[in-house]
Design a protein around this motif. Structure first.
Motif, PDB file in Angstrom:
ATOM      1  N   LYS A  50       0.839  -1.206   0.000  1.00  0.00           N
ATOM      2  CA  LYS A  50       0.000   0.000   0.000  1.00  0.00           C
ATOM      3  C   LYS A  50       0.872   1.253   0.000  1.00  0.00           C
ATOM      4  CE  LYS A  50      -2.670  -0.945   3.537  1.00  0.00           C
ATOM      5  NZ  LYS A  50      -3.773  -0.798   4.527  1.00  0.00           N
ATOM      6  N   ARG A  54       0.852   4.171  -2.735  1.00  0.00           N
ATOM      7  CA  ARG A  54       0.618   5.576  -2.377  1.00  0.00           C
ATOM      8  C   ARG A  54       1.698   6.484  -2.957  1.00  0.00           C
ATOM      9  NH1 ARG A  54       0.737   8.686   3.521  1.00  0.00           N
ATOM     10  NH2 ARG A  54       0.488  10.763   2.597  1.00  0.00           N
ATOM     11  N   LYS A  86      -2.512  11.679  -1.052  1.00  0.00           N
ATOM     12  CA  LYS A  86      -3.440  10.550  -0.991  1.00  0.00           C
ATOM     13  C   LYS A  86      -3.155   9.638   0.212  1.00  0.00           C
ATOM     14  CE  LYS A  86      -4.973  12.144  -4.863  1.00  0.00           C
ATOM     15  NZ  LYS A  86      -6.123  13.026  -4.855  1.00  0.00           N
ATOM     16  N   LEU A  89      -4.648   5.999   0.864  1.00  0.00           N
ATOM     17  CA  LEU A  89      -4.159   4.779   0.226  1.00  0.00           C
ATOM     18  C   LEU A  89      -3.400   3.884   1.198  1.00  0.00           C
ATOM     19  CD1 LEU A  89      -3.017   6.196  -3.238  1.00  0.00           C
ATOM     20  CD2 LEU A  89      -5.090   4.876  -2.715  1.00  0.00           C
ATOM     21  N   GLU A  90      -2.918   4.462   2.293  1.00  0.00           N
ATOM     22  CA  GLU A  90      -2.269   3.659   3.329  1.00  0.00           C
ATOM     23  C   GLU A  90      -3.175   3.418   4.524  1.00  0.00           C
ATOM     24  OE1 GLU A  90       2.150   4.024   4.206  1.00  0.00           O
ATOM     25  OE2 GLU A  90       1.707   5.959   3.250  1.00  0.00           O
ATOM     26  N   LEU A  95      -7.028  -2.057  -0.421  1.00  0.00           N
ATOM     27  CA  LEU A  95      -7.077  -1.438  -1.738  1.00  0.00           C
ATOM     28  C   LEU A  95      -7.501  -2.521  -2.722  1.00  0.00           C
ATOM     29  CD1 LEU A  95      -3.703   0.556  -1.850  1.00  0.00           C
ATOM     30  CD2 LEU A  95      -5.994   1.439  -1.317  1.00  0.00           C
ATOM     31  N   HIS A 142     -10.659   5.857  -7.453  1.00  0.00           N
ATOM     32  CA  HIS A 142      -9.446   6.657  -7.601  1.00  0.00           C
ATOM     33  C   HIS A 142      -8.755   6.264  -8.898  1.00  0.00           C
ATOM     34  CE1 HIS A 142      -6.060   9.054  -6.541  1.00  0.00           C
ATOM     35  NE2 HIS A 142      -5.260   8.031  -6.324  1.00  0.00           N
ATOM     36  N   LEU A 165      -8.590   2.026  -9.146  1.00  0.00           N
ATOM     37  CA  LEU A 165      -8.022   1.795  -7.814  1.00  0.00           C
ATOM     38  C   LEU A 165      -9.086   2.207  -6.805  1.00  0.00           C
ATOM     39  CD1 LEU A 165      -5.770   1.394  -5.691  1.00  0.00           C
ATOM     40  CD2 LEU A 165      -4.826   3.590  -6.397  1.00  0.00           C
ATOM     41  N   PRO A 167      -9.934   2.225  -2.815  1.00  0.00           N
ATOM     42  CA  PRO A 167      -9.763   1.981  -1.386  1.00  0.00           C
ATOM     43  C   PRO A 167     -11.132   1.657  -0.773  1.00  0.00           C
ATOM     44  CG  PRO A 167      -9.084   4.223  -1.995  1.00  0.00           C
ATOM     45  CD  PRO A 167      -9.716   3.602  -3.183  1.00  0.00           C
TER      46      PRO A 167
END
Length: 193
Positions: A50, A54, A86, A89-90, A95, A142, A165, A167
């Motif tokens: 992840k 990111r 972003k 994203l973590e 994801l 995303h 993508l 999340p």
């Protein structure tokens, strides 16, 4: 579905793998050209991966926000409060990276085309977003562009191209969404009775 919103503020509260699998298998029930099912769903919970995603996404997004996007596009994005950062994203537990499969390999490695790939994968993503919402989770579509870095980070084969993508997870306790108004029925429907 009226309550479904795209969200950029995720909790790190875990989502069980079994729930994610059920959501993805629901997406896999989508119709597809010649029933080829030309999609691959990569589900990532590994923090190191992840983080790689990111960093690569932010690099592409920085370029977009600082030169690729037109002034009009940036104005249209302003009410959403987005920028090239972003962190979600973590933060999010999962994801989902959707790949479209342009072709398959048949007997003897012979290339076999898939049909209506973009349409089929688009429908599957619609099913996916509906399934995420019905599971009580939130998501964001995303699309850092270009997305080729996803192929590299996830080591995907040449017949797969990144499509979306997403999340997914639970909203952060202090999550907010823009106050948006959807178009009225007379703006989106033309009746022929």
């Amino acid at each position: 579905m009226e309550k479904r919103r795209s969200l950029r503020f995720f909790s790190d509260h875990p989502v069980p793998k079994a729930a994610v699998e059920q959501i993805l298998m629901t997406a896999s029930t989508a119709p597809s050209g010649a029933h080829k099912q030309p999609w691959t769903f990569c589900a990532v919970s590994d923090h190191a991966i992840k983080r790689q995603i990111r960093l690569a996404a932010e690099e592409e997004e920085y370029r977009s926000y600082h030169g690729r996007m037109s002034a009009e596009w940036l104005r249209d994005l302003a009410p959403l409060g987005t920028d090239w950062h972003k962190p979600f994203l973590e933060t999010t537990p999962w994801l989902i990276i959707v790949f479209r499969r342009i072709y398959e390999f048949g007997e003897g490695g012979k290339k076999q085309n898939n049909y209506y790939v973009n349409e089929s994968v688009g429908i599957a993503c619609g099913f996916l977003l509906a399934a995420i919402h019905q599971a009580g989770l939130v998501a964001l579509t995303h699309t850092p562009s270009p997305m080729d870095f996803l192929t590299k980070v996830l080591n995907r084969p040449a017949n797969e191209k990144p499509y979306l993508l997403i999340p997914i997870g639970y909203p952060a306790p202090d999550a907010t969404v823009p106050d948006l108004i959807r178009k009225r029925s007379d703006e989106v429907i033309v009746w022929y009775e």
